[in-house]
Design a protein around this motif. Structure first.
Motif: not given
Ligand SMILES: *Cc1c(COP(=O)(O)O)cnc(C)c1O
Length: 481
Positions: A106-113, A131-133, A192-194, A221-223, A261-266
């Protein structure tokens, strides 16, 4: 968006799109802004949209969608299993990444889980550029540890280095020598986000991949922020000048075992997922999708969003589309530098980043300079940014503060959302604030959650500095909002 030259010489990015639907914005007065930030516990995550003029909190799920994306949403095939929409999305991913398998989430962090549950156990070490949070929270929750191996240049806020997200390859090799058996995968974070949306070079990505292969370690890769990273590879990496975005994307994907990836961005939509060509890895993760997300052909996403994502991914291969964000950010960064405001350089993706340690050097890190600056920028202009500093860190196990390597206020640039005059307004208010920076004080927690405290934590100013800031604003701006 091309670099289009103006006859009169002005250097401004020119939009290669037009607005078809707009949303009205309100700008509340400075007293209401001060009251609103207090009600929000001095945490910009807790502000209400009605009090916000420019929402620069994030680029997540708030990018403008295209007419073609909206049109595609109308043909979404809503079925629990076997949806044609899922096939179209999988095909779009295969087309750009060359991957055969896709696990929706459902979003990026769910893929991370899913990745963390599959590969991380107590004692695991995950090397990554940075790292990302949410990534770190998933790994540490399972008893794993994150090792940040970004090059030293990466955390220098003032730099001209084009690829500050690169791995330090020597550090990576040394870590693998020592800990080979505890490393389930290496994570490469694009854009790299942070550390300010800073890219990795294609050369560095390939070098990390080669080291991983020699040692039989999986690369992930976190894309999420790949779009901006692609733009920077194309414009900053000499060997890639003549490659198309599609070719660069494919070379990156070919070097990776897994891309998530988070498709909220990509892809300019909402959702996420994991793509891979390795059937063995796909099968290892597959059962977790119906358990945590939803059936394998939607993974907790709306099919409409999946259709939009398929189109958005294809649009990401278009330099005119993906250059808008970086060029607007470059413009904002350049204008702030002209006015002496300390920002992260070179301009990256995602947003413009104010360097709080230089902006307000008189505020100690224990009093959260980036968090304070976030409240001050909101009071000054109704502009909502995101603290990316010590508040975004977690305390050490002994309860002591983990001071962040950098204290940044991120002013995200949702893609194709703001106009240039809105960006100019933001620059104007930030410049005013910078000229009045001596008024800004610190913050302290009044409610502090133990995990991901930046989302829900509440703070208060350490003195009446916000009242003084409001008074100065009224002196300088009179009746103006
Ligand atoms: C936003 C983001 C995530 C998490 O994605 P969500 O869709 O917000 O859960 C993971 N990694 C990076 C680099 C991000 O920018």
């Amino acid at each position: 968006m091309g670099k289009i030259k103006f006859y009169l010489g002005e250097e401004i990015p020119l939009e290669l799109h037009k607005a078809k639907i707009v949303q009205k914005l309100d700008l509340v007065d400075v007293e209401r802004r001060a009251a609103a930030i207090a009600e929000a516990g001095n945490n910009t995550f807790l502000l209400k949209n009605k009090d916000i003029f420019l929402d620069m909190l994030t680029d997540s799920g708030v990018n403008a969608m295209s007419d073609n994306q909206l049109a595609a949403m109308m043909i979404a095939d809503d079925s629990y299993a076997g949806s044609a929409t899922f096939t179209r999305l999988t095909d779009a991913l295969k087309d750009i990444f060359g991957t055969d398998y896709f696990l929706p989430a459902h979003q990026g962090r769910a893929a991370e889980n899913i990745l963390a549950v599959t590969f991380v156990k107590k004692g695991s070490i995950i090397p990554m550029n940075y790292h990302f949070t949410t990534t770190k929270a998933h790994i540490t929750r399972l008893g794993g540890r994150v090792e940040e191996l970004v090059i030293d240049e990466g955390i220098k806020t003032d730099s001209e280095y084009p690829f500050k997200g690169n791995f330090d390859l020597e550090k990576l090799k040394a870590l693998i020598m020592k800990e080979r058996d505890n490393i389930p995968f290496i994570r490469l974070e694009a854009g790299t986000n942070l550390i300010g949306g800073q890219p990795l070079s294609l050369e560095n990505i390939k070098a990390v991949s080669a080291i991983a292969k020699e040692n039989g370690i999986i690369t992930v890769m976190d894309a999420s922020l790949l779009q901006d990273n692609l733009y920077f590879i194309k414009t900053r990496e000499e060997q890639c000048r003549n490659k198309s975005i599609r070719e660069i994307t494919r070379e990156i994907a070919d070097a990776m075992d897994i891309i998530y990836f988070s498709a909220r961005k990509l892809g300019f939509a909402r959702g996420g997922g994991i793509a891979t060509n390795r059937e063995d890895l796909y099968l290892k993760m597959r059962e977790l999708v119906p358990m945590f997300e939803g059936f394998l052909t939607y993974g907790g996403m709306s099919v409409r969003e999946m259709e939009a994502m398929a189109v958005g991914l294809e649009e990401t291969m278009d330099m005119d589309v993906i250059s808008q964000g970086p060029l607007f950010i470059e413009y904002m960064t350049r204008e702030l530098i002209k006015n002496g405001v300390p920002v992260v350089t070179p301009a990256g993706g995602l947003g413009c980043h104010l360097n709080a340690l230089e902006f307000i050097p008189h505020v100690r890190q224990e009093e959260y300079p980036a968090g304070s600056l976030a409240t001050a920028v909101y009071i000054a202009g109704g502009i909502r940014g995101m603290e990316r500093g010590t508040v975004s860190e977690q305390r050490e196990e002994d309860g002591s503060e983990h001071l962040a390597a950098v204290e940044l206020l991120r002013l995200a640039m949702p893609r194709r959302v703001f106009t240039l005059s809105q960006v100019k307004y933001a620059v104007d208010r930030i410049k005013w604030l910078y000229d009045n920076r001596s008024l800004i004080g610190g913050l302290r927690f009044v409610e502090e959650p133990s995990s991901l405290r930046f989302f829900f934590g509440r703070l208060e100013p350490t003195s009446d500095w916000q009242d003084r800031l409001v008074r100065k604003f009224k002196e300088d701006f009179g009746d103006s909002l």
